[in-house]
Design an enzyme around this catalytic site. Sequence first.
Site, PDB file in Angstrom:
ATOM      1  N   GLU A 174       0.843  -1.135  -0.001  1.00 56.36           N
ATOM      2  CA  GLU A 174       0.086   0.082   0.003  1.00 56.36           C
ATOM      3  C   GLU A 174       0.853   1.220  -0.199  1.00 56.36           C
ATOM      4  O   GLU A 174       0.392   2.313   0.224  1.00 56.36           O
ATOM      5  CB  GLU A 174      -0.942   0.127   1.213  1.00 56.36           C
ATOM      6  CG  GLU A 174      -2.065  -1.204   1.123  1.00 56.36           C
ATOM      7  CD  GLU A 174      -3.047  -1.215   0.424  1.00 56.36           C
ATOM      8  OE1 GLU A 174      -3.752   0.116   0.510  1.00 56.36           O
ATOM      9  OE2 GLU A 174      -3.708  -2.030  -0.384  1.00 56.36           O
ATOM     10  N   HIS A 248      -4.693   1.598   7.238  1.00 60.72           N
ATOM     11  CA  HIS A 248      -3.089   2.041   7.002  1.00 60.72           C
ATOM     12  C   HIS A 248      -2.284   2.344   8.334  1.00 60.72           C
ATOM     13  O   HIS A 248      -3.313   3.018   9.100  1.00 60.72           O
ATOM     14  CB  HIS A 248      -2.968   2.998   5.958  1.00 60.72           C
ATOM     15  CG  HIS A 248      -3.431   2.639   4.498  1.00 60.72           C
ATOM     16  ND1 HIS A 248      -4.110   3.327   3.457  1.00 60.72           N
ATOM     17  CD2 HIS A 248      -3.313   1.463   3.903  1.00 60.72           C
ATOM     18  CE1 HIS A 248      -4.477   2.872   2.319  1.00 60.72           C
ATOM     19  NE2 HIS A 248      -3.790   1.544   2.691  1.00 60.72           N
ATOM     20  N   CYS A 365      -2.813  11.320   3.838  1.00 64.40           N
ATOM     21  CA  CYS A 365      -3.226  10.137   2.626  1.00 64.40           C
ATOM     22  C   CYS A 365      -3.153  11.006   1.253  1.00 64.40           C
ATOM     23  O   CYS A 365      -2.953  10.640   0.322  1.00 64.40           O
ATOM     24  CB  CYS A 365      -4.615   9.780   2.869  1.00 64.40           C
ATOM     25  SG  CYS A 365      -5.101   8.714   4.205  1.00 64.40           S
TER      26      CYS A 365
HETATM   27  N1  LIG Z   1      -5.121   6.524   2.373  1.00 66.21           N
HETATM   28  C1  LIG Z   1      -6.512   6.624   2.229  1.00 66.21           C
HETATM   29  C2  LIG Z   1      -7.064   5.973   1.200  1.00 66.21           C
HETATM   30  C3  LIG Z   1      -8.645   5.693   1.096  1.00 66.21           C
HETATM   31  C4  LIG Z   1      -9.062   4.738   0.126  1.00 66.21           C
HETATM   32  N2  LIG Z   1     -10.624   4.883  -0.040  1.00 66.21           N
HETATM   33  C5  LIG Z   1     -11.169   4.647  -1.043  1.00 66.21           C
HETATM   34  O1  LIG Z   1     -10.808   3.930  -1.745  1.00 66.21           O
HETATM   35  C6  LIG Z   1     -12.852   4.652  -0.969  1.00 66.21           C
HETATM   36  C7  LIG Z   1     -13.438   4.596  -2.171  1.00 66.21           C
HETATM   37  C8  LIG Z   1     -14.974   4.513  -1.977  1.00 66.21           C
HETATM   38  O2  LIG Z   1     -15.492   3.765  -0.955  1.00 66.21           O
HETATM   39  O3  LIG Z   1     -15.387   5.035  -2.790  1.00 66.21           O
HETATM   40  C9  LIG Z   1      -8.837   3.169   0.772  1.00 66.21           C
HETATM   41  O4  LIG Z   1      -9.693   2.900   1.296  1.00 66.21           O
HETATM   42  O5  LIG Z   1      -7.856   2.940   0.123  1.00 66.21           O
END
Ligand SMILES: NCCC[C@H](NC(=O)CCC(=O)O)C(=O)O
Length: 441
Positions: A174, A248, A365
């Site tokens: 990640e 994360h 983020c």
């Molecule tokens: N570092 C923050 C990352 C947030 C990201 N959210 C998303 O992808 C949510 C998208 C949605 O639910 O429409 C994740 O979880 O990887």
Amino acid sequence: MNAWEVNFDGLVGLTHHYAGLSFGNEASTKHRFQVSNPQLAAKQGLLKMKALADAGYKQAVIPPQERPNVPLLRQLGFCGSDEQVVEKVATQAPQLLSAVSSASSMWVANAATVAPSADTLDGRVHLTVANLNNKFHRASEAPTTEAVLRAIFPDEHYFGIHSALPQVAMFGDEGAANHNRFGGAYGQPGVQMFVYGREEGGEQRPARYPARQTLEASQAVARLNRVNPQQVIFAQQNPDVIDKGVFHNDVIAVSNRQVLFCHQQAFVDQGALLSQLAARVPGFTPIEVPASRVSVEDAVTTYLFNSQLLSKADGSMMLVLPKESQSHEGVWGYLNDLLAQDNPISELKVFDLRESMANGGGPACLRLRVVLNEPELAAVNPAVLMNETLFITLNDWVDRYYRDRLTQADLADPQLLREGREALDRLTQILTLGSVYPFQR
Ligand SMILES: NCCC[C@H](NC(=O)CCC(=O)O)C(=O)O
């Protein structure tokens, strides 16, 4: 040599919406199907970039990706013209259309893991693209991320860009959200801490939510980035907090130079880890937040650890926080006590990033930290560096192309596809990136 931490922020894309795609990320689940405002989202991000650039920090921008991802839909068997492909998936599998339309590449802390040249065996800056294997909507980011990074860091004499790890769970990676670098001056060799959620075949793992990062992936990234093995630490995230929504490590810890600001329950064997860091990092200064002051649940809803910890000219540090931390009485009270105490943190700066926060993405983020020395910075594509002119140009560009309201149903509109391509074509000219998107090839 003189070096800086340059923050590259992701620009929010035109299809930013709330689809509940990220199981284990509680904000994503909670805001599923709410109405988003892509225009506001992009502008909130731009304001943060501009404010930090104005405060003297080096700031750059990373463009969004082409969405909906029509080539990916074709790979899944949808056929016809691009418009027909979108129309078919919208009726047959709307959740799939959401996934291939997600603007999730905005969270560039997950784009790659970066190794500054002071830490690497060949003296180059290395970036390994993250495969984001745990979520379908995110795994598709890797190829364009690689193309974009090559367009921003084009000179192989200074930069080594590595493709994402194999797309399997064993190598789930990640990016920088699970990576911290400690040390003194940015240009001096540092200690890199790679944080993982589980080990292949290991017993210690969360029960409810997925651990997205594996030890095997972290080890491979450290190798690819050619980090001096003497300067690497691997640490496991506490599986219990992953089960409480810490998907994360940057949801529960942030570091800068000699300082680690983290929750008391962030890591497995935290005491031993902090001792190890104290032995390896000169002047190591942990700031551990006790659960009695801030619960893990409050950390997850307010994102106080998803802050940017930035060095100020006088050597003290500033925390860049989301508004949600200020609105919470207990958390804000704790942060103000922190200011009064004897530690390097001397300022709190708050930003409204509500649109991104509702999908689980705070200030940290939204940025990828890249430590660069003078010749390396000079080798970066200069058109991505934030300044007054770029800020105005990008705001005008957002006004021209972005909608101020978007729902899952709107993704079926073929006009959205056309708007997106026109906008991104213009953006690659503004940022002089060349052809980085599939539709441009
Ligand atoms: N570092 C923050 C990352 C947030 C990201 N959210 C998303 O992808 C949510 C998208 C949605 O639910 O429409 C994740 O979880 O990887």
